[in-house]
Design an enzyme around this catalytic site. Structure first.
Site, short mmCIF file in Angstrom:
data_model
loop_
_atom_site.label_atom_id
_atom_site.label_comp_id
_atom_site.label_asym_id
_atom_site.label_seq_id
_atom_site.Cartn_x
_atom_site.Cartn_y
_atom_site.Cartn_z
N VAL A 67 -9.17 8.90 -19.30
CA VAL A 67 -8.70 7.64 -19.89
C VAL A 67 -9.70 6.53 -19.58
O VAL A 67 -10.20 6.43 -18.45
CB VAL A 67 -7.31 7.27 -19.31
CG1 VAL A 67 -6.71 6.09 -20.07
CG2 VAL A 67 -6.37 8.47 -19.35
N LYS A 75 -2.66 16.21 -7.54
CA LYS A 75 -1.91 16.00 -8.78
C LYS A 75 -1.05 17.23 -9.12
O LYS A 75 0.04 17.09 -9.69
CB LYS A 75 -2.87 15.67 -9.93
CG LYS A 75 -3.49 14.29 -9.81
CD LYS A 75 -2.44 13.19 -9.90
CE LYS A 75 -3.04 11.80 -9.89
NZ LYS A 75 -2.02 10.74 -10.00
N ASN A 133 2.40 5.27 -10.45
CA ASN A 133 1.07 5.33 -11.07
C ASN A 133 -0.08 5.17 -10.08
O ASN A 133 -1.19 5.63 -10.35
CB ASN A 133 1.01 4.24 -12.16
CG ASN A 133 -0.40 3.94 -12.60
OD1 ASN A 133 -0.96 4.64 -13.43
ND2 ASN A 133 -1.00 2.89 -12.04
N TYR A 184 -8.57 16.26 -5.68
CA TYR A 184 -7.80 15.48 -6.66
C TYR A 184 -6.83 16.40 -7.41
O TYR A 184 -5.65 16.05 -7.60
CB TYR A 184 -8.77 14.80 -7.63
CG TYR A 184 -8.09 13.96 -8.68
CD1 TYR A 184 -7.40 12.80 -8.33
CD2 TYR A 184 -8.13 14.32 -10.03
CE1 TYR A 184 -6.77 12.01 -9.29
CE2 TYR A 184 -7.51 13.54 -11.00
CZ TYR A 184 -6.83 12.39 -10.63
OH TYR A 184 -6.21 11.64 -11.58
N ASP A 224 0.87 -1.17 0.00
CA ASP A 224 0.00 0.00 0.00
C ASP A 224 0.91 1.22 0.00
O ASP A 224 1.70 1.40 0.94
CB ASP A 224 -0.87 -0.05 1.27
CG ASP A 224 -1.82 1.13 1.38
OD1 ASP A 224 -1.61 2.15 0.69
OD2 ASP A 224 -2.78 1.03 2.17
N VAL A 225 0.83 2.06 -1.02
CA VAL A 225 1.76 3.20 -1.10
C VAL A 225 1.55 4.21 0.04
O VAL A 225 2.37 5.09 0.23
CB VAL A 225 1.71 3.93 -2.47
CG1 VAL A 225 2.18 3.02 -3.59
CG2 VAL A 225 0.35 4.54 -2.74
P1 NAI Z 1 -7.39 2.25 -11.70
O1 NAI Z 1 -8.27 2.47 -10.50
O2 NAI Z 1 -7.93 1.51 -12.87
O3 NAI Z 1 -6.03 1.54 -11.21
C1 NAI Z 1 -5.35 2.02 -10.10
C2 NAI Z 1 -4.48 0.91 -9.52
O4 NAI Z 1 -3.79 1.48 -8.38
C3 NAI Z 1 -5.28 -0.29 -9.00
O5 NAI Z 1 -4.66 -1.50 -9.41
C4 NAI Z 1 -5.24 -0.12 -7.49
O6 NAI Z 1 -5.28 -1.36 -6.77
C5 NAI Z 1 -3.90 0.58 -7.29
N1 NAI Z 1 -3.86 1.33 -6.04
C6 NAI Z 1 -4.77 2.23 -5.57
N2 NAI Z 1 -4.42 2.68 -4.36
C7 NAI Z 1 -3.24 2.06 -4.06
C8 NAI Z 1 -2.39 2.09 -2.92
N3 NAI Z 1 -2.70 2.83 -1.83
N4 NAI Z 1 -1.26 1.34 -2.93
C9 NAI Z 1 -0.97 0.55 -4.02
N5 NAI Z 1 -1.75 0.47 -5.10
C10 NAI Z 1 -2.88 1.21 -5.13
O7 NAI Z 1 -6.89 3.72 -12.10
P2 NAI Z 1 -6.33 4.35 -13.49
O8 NAI Z 1 -7.45 5.05 -14.15
O9 NAI Z 1 -5.55 3.35 -14.23
O10 NAI Z 1 -5.37 5.49 -12.91
C11 NAI Z 1 -3.98 5.27 -12.69
C12 NAI Z 1 -3.31 6.60 -12.43
O11 NAI Z 1 -3.54 7.49 -13.52
C13 NAI Z 1 -3.78 7.34 -11.17
O12 NAI Z 1 -2.67 7.95 -10.55
C14 NAI Z 1 -4.73 8.38 -11.73
O13 NAI Z 1 -4.83 9.51 -10.87
C15 NAI Z 1 -4.03 8.72 -13.03
N6 NAI Z 1 -4.92 9.32 -14.01
C16 NAI Z 1 -6.03 8.63 -14.45
C17 NAI Z 1 -6.87 9.22 -15.37
C18 NAI Z 1 -8.09 8.53 -15.89
O14 NAI Z 1 -8.91 9.21 -16.56
N7 NAI Z 1 -8.28 7.22 -15.67
C19 NAI Z 1 -6.61 10.59 -15.89
C20 NAI Z 1 -5.42 11.20 -15.36
C21 NAI Z 1 -4.61 10.57 -14.44
#
Ligand code: NAI
Length: 246
Positions: A180, A151, A82, A147, A55-56
Site C-alpha cells: 500500500v 502478521k 492498525n 514481519y 504506545d501499543v
Molecule cells: P505507517 O507507518 O504509515 O503508519 C503507522 C502508524 O502507526 C503511525 O502513525 C505510527 O505512529 C503508528 N504506530 C507505530 N507504532 C506504534 C505504537 N507502538 N503505538 C501506537 N502507534 C504506533 O504504516 P501503514 O503503512 O499505514 O501501515 C499500517 C498497518 O497496515 C500496519 O499494521 C502494517 O503492518 C499494515 N500493512 C501495511 C501495508 C503497506 O504496504 N503499507 C501492507 C499490509 C499491511
C-alpha cells in the site's frame, strides 16, 4: 441498521495518525462516526478526529488512552487495530530483541488494545473489531520472516477472538493488504538504491500492476466495521490487487 452509514457510532483506530490508519479514521468520520485515534504521535490530526497519545507496546498507556477515548466519544463500537511496524530479513538477520519488539507491537498491541476496549464493545449493539493483517499471512515473501510471523499470528488471533466473542455480539475480522502506498512504503523506497526501480518492482508484483491506495484498504475496513457486515465474522478480506489469489 444494515448499511455502511455509521451515524451515531463511535470508533477507535490505533496508529491512525498516518497511512492506512489515517485513511480509515477519516472515512469512518465521513460516514458519520465519532472517531478517536490512538498513536505514538497524534499531533498532526485534524478535526473532527480526536487524538490520544499511547504506545501499543505499553499496557498502561493503552488502557489510559482507551478509557479516555471512550469517555470523550461516549463508548466504543468499532476498534481498528492498525498500529504496526516492519522488519526486513530472513530468520538469520533479526536478533531476538527485534523479534520481541515487533511481536510486542504487531501482535501484543492488538491484544492490549482489544482487551482494554472489550468492556465498551460489550455494551455496543454494533460491536466490531478489525485487525490489520497483510498479504504475508497467506503468501510467502522473501526477507519478511519476522514481519510475516507477526502478521500470521494476528490472523490466527482474529479467528480465535471471533470465536471467543461471537456470542457477546462482537465481530472480529481481518484485512490483508498487498503493498500500500503509505509513508511506511515511502520510507522503504527512499532507503532503496534505486527508489523508482523499487517502486516499479513492487507494483509489478501485484497482478493489477500498481500499489494499493490507503483509501482502498480503508473502504474494506469500514465495510467490515459497519452494520452492513453484521453476518461477517472470523474472516480475512484480501485487498492485494490479486496477489494472493491469482
Ligand atoms: P505507517 O507507518 O504509515 O503508519 C503507522 C502508524 O502507526 C503511525 O502513525 C505510527 O505512529 C503508528 N504506530 C507505530 N507504532 C506504534 C505504537 N507502538 N503505538 C501506537 N502507534 C504506533 O504504516 P501503514 O503503512 O499505514 O501501515 C499500517 C498497518 O497496515 C500496519 O499494521 C502494517 O503492518 C499494515 N500493512 C501495511 C501495508 C503497506 O504496504 N503499507 C501492507 C499490509 C499491511
Amino acid at each position: 441498521m444494515t448499511t455502511t452509514d455509521l451515524e451515531g457510532l463511535t470508533a477507535l483506530v490505533t496508529g491512525g495518525a498516518s497511512g492506512i490508519g489515517l485513511a480509515v479514521a477519516s472515512l469512518l468520520a465521513e460516514r458519520g462516526a465519532r472517531v478517536a485515534v490512538l498513536d505514538l504521535d497524534p499531533a498532526s490530526l485534524k478535526e473532527p478526529l480526536r487524538g490520544f497519545t499511547a504506545d501499543v507496546s505499553d499496557d498502561t498507556s493503552v488502557r489510559a488512552a482507551v478509557d479516555a477515548a471512550a469517555a470523550v466519544l461516549g463508548g466504543i463500537d468499532i476498534l481498528v487495530n492498525n498500529a504496526g511496524i516492519g522488519a526486513i530479513g530472513s530468520i538469520e538477520d533479526n536478533p531476538d530483541e527485534q523479534w520481541h519488539r515487533v511481536l510486542d507491537v504487531n501482535l501484543l498491541g492488538v491484544v492490549r488494545a482489544t482487551r482494554a476496549a472489550l468492556p465498551y464493545l460489550r455494551r455496543s449493539a454494533h460491536a466490531s473489531v478489525v485487525n490489520l493483517g497483510s498479504i504475508v499471512t497467506t503468501t510467502g515473501l522473501p526477507q519478511r520472516a519476522l514481519y510475516s510471523a507477526s502478521k500470521g499470528a494476528v490472523l490466527s488471533l482474529t479467528l480465535a477472538m471471533a470465536a471467543d466473542h461471537v456470542r457477546e455480539g462482537i465481530r472480529v475480522n481481518c484485512v490483508n493488504p498487498g503493498t500500500v502506498d503509505t509513508p511506511w512504503v515511502g520510507r522503504l523506497l527512499e532507503a532503496a538504491p534505486d527508489p523508482a526501480a523499487e517502486r516499479a518492482a513492487l507494483s509489478a508484483r501485484q497482478p493489477i500492476g500498481r500499489l494499493i491506495t490507503a483509501e482502498e484498504v480503508a473502504a474494506a475496513i469500514v465495510y467490515l466495521a459497519s452494520p452492513a457486515a453484521a453476518s461477517v465474522t472470523g474472516t480475512a478480506l484480501a485487498v492485494d490487487g490479486g496477489m494472493a489469489g491469482l
